[in-house]
Scaffold this motif. Structure first.
Motif, PDB file in Angstrom:
ATOM      1  N   UNK A 156       0.832  -1.202   0.000  1.00  0.00           N
ATOM      2  CA  UNK A 156       0.000   0.000   0.000  1.00  0.00           C
ATOM      3  C   UNK A 156       0.868   1.254   0.000  1.00  0.00           C
ATOM      4  N   UNK A 157       0.520   2.197  -0.836  1.00  0.00           N
ATOM      5  CA  UNK A 157       1.236   3.466  -0.884  1.00  0.00           C
ATOM      6  C   UNK A 157       1.122   4.185   0.451  1.00  0.00           C
ATOM      7  N   UNK A 158       2.227   4.654   0.982  1.00  0.00           N
ATOM      8  CA  UNK A 158       2.229   5.364   2.256  1.00  0.00           C
ATOM      9  C   UNK A 158       2.322   4.459   3.460  1.00  0.00           C
ATOM     10  N   UNK A 159       2.403   3.153   3.240  1.00  0.00           N
ATOM     11  CA  UNK A 159       2.482   2.206   4.355  1.00  0.00           C
ATOM     12  C   UNK A 159       3.899   2.156   4.910  1.00  0.00           C
ATOM     13  N   UNK A 160       4.077   1.626   6.122  1.00  0.00           N
ATOM     14  CA  UNK A 160       5.423   1.445   6.665  1.00  0.00           C
ATOM     15  C   UNK A 160       6.306   0.599   5.761  1.00  0.00           C
ATOM     16  N   UNK A 161       5.728  -0.396   5.101  1.00  0.00           N
ATOM     17  CA  UNK A 161       6.508  -1.252   4.212  1.00  0.00           C
ATOM     18  C   UNK A 161       7.042  -0.462   3.021  1.00  0.00           C
ATOM     19  N   UNK A 162       6.190   0.393   2.436  1.00  0.00           N
ATOM     20  CA  UNK A 162       6.626   1.207   1.307  1.00  0.00           C
ATOM     21  C   UNK A 162       7.751   2.144   1.731  1.00  0.00           C
ATOM     22  N   UNK A 163       7.610   2.722   2.914  1.00  0.00           N
ATOM     23  CA  UNK A 163       8.635   3.634   3.413  1.00  0.00           C
ATOM     24  C   UNK A 163       9.953   2.916   3.665  1.00  0.00           C
ATOM     25  N   UNK A 164       9.878   1.637   4.008  1.00  0.00           N
ATOM     26  CA  UNK A 164      11.085   0.870   4.298  1.00  0.00           C
ATOM     27  C   UNK A 164      11.799   0.412   3.036  1.00  0.00           C
ATOM     28  N   UNK A 165      11.144   0.539   1.884  1.00  0.00           N
ATOM     29  CA  UNK A 165      11.753   0.109   0.638  1.00  0.00           C
ATOM     30  C   UNK A 165      11.454  -1.323   0.264  1.00  0.00           C
ATOM     31  N   UNK A 166      10.463  -1.932   0.927  1.00  0.00           N
ATOM     32  CA  UNK A 166      10.060  -3.290   0.592  1.00  0.00           C
ATOM     33  C   UNK A 166       9.399  -3.286  -0.779  1.00  0.00           C
TER      34      UNK A 166
END
Length: 226
Positions: A156-166
């Motif tokens: 999901x855009x804006x999720x913690x995973x996206x922010x982490x570079x996953x």
């Protein structure tokens, strides 16, 4: 794609059951006074040991060998299905639409907040309501000897995973202290994420055959979950 995910989940359940049985039989063979997998069944005088159930020991040893071979076969099938799932994701545009972050449908209540927080975890059953679509998987181990137990196929855009570079297709090997093989990966992931909200959590993925080390920060955001 849904049928492939279902096949992956079914095989993962079978593999988890095999791992549990191997552990049960191995623990029994390694109890105090027991010979383990390779210890002699004869006493010092060369007679069959009278202090153990030799038939039961041989049964456990043979079962462990058979189960280990079954485990390897299932892991190979899981790896093939993973590649198929990733190919289907590319064909259907899932990779191109990754930023849209369509949430997967619900599975179990126990892992909802955990997978939502990471946006990159999976259970042997399915993805969670709040998390990305992810499938349980077996495959090549990392240099640290860790085996993948989930693959990410939505973020999901804006999720913690996206922010982490996953990234889509990343195979999760470790999240904090949660690793494959315990049979309770989801519970471990949930504990890690709940105990480390707004704190850095190290994660390890296999990406295109290479080991990737990232840092995830579980946090509250616009989506559901942490």
């Amino acid at each position: 794609m849904e049928s492939v995910r279902a096949d992956i989940n079914k095989l993962m359940q079978q593999r988890t059951a095999i791992e549990a049985e191997i552990k049960e039989r191995t623990d029994r063979l390694n109890e105090p006074g027991m010979p383990g997998m390779n210890g002699s069944l004869l006493d010092k005088e060369g007679y069959p040991r009278s202090d153990i159930d030799i038939h039961a020991v041989r049964t456990d040893r043979n079962a462990i060998i058979r189960l280990t071979n079954d485990h390897k076969q299932i892991s190979s099938q899981l790896e093939q299905l993973l590649h198929k799932l990733h190919a289907l994701a590319r064909e259907t545009g899932a990779i191109g639409n990754m930023s849209n972050g369509t949430p997967a449908q619900a599975a179990t209540t126990a892992n909802q907040s955990a997978a939502a927080a990471a946006q990159a975890t999976a259970s042997p059953a399915a993805a969670t309501e709040d998390g990305p679509a992810a499938a349980a998987v077996g495959g090549v181990s990392s240099s640290a000897g860790l085996r993948p137990f989930a693959v990410v196929d939505e973020i999901a855009d804006g999720s913690p995973a996206a922010a982490a570079g996953i990234q889509l297709g990343d195979q999760l090997c470790r999240l904090g202290s949660a690793v494959a093989g315990s049979g309770s990966e989801l519970q471990q992931v949930a504990q890690e994420l709940q105990q480390h909200e707004d704190q850095e959590v190290p994660v390890m993925f296999m990406r295109a055959g290479h080991e990737v080390q990232l840092t995830l920060v579980p946090r509250k955001w616009e989506g559901r979950g942490l």
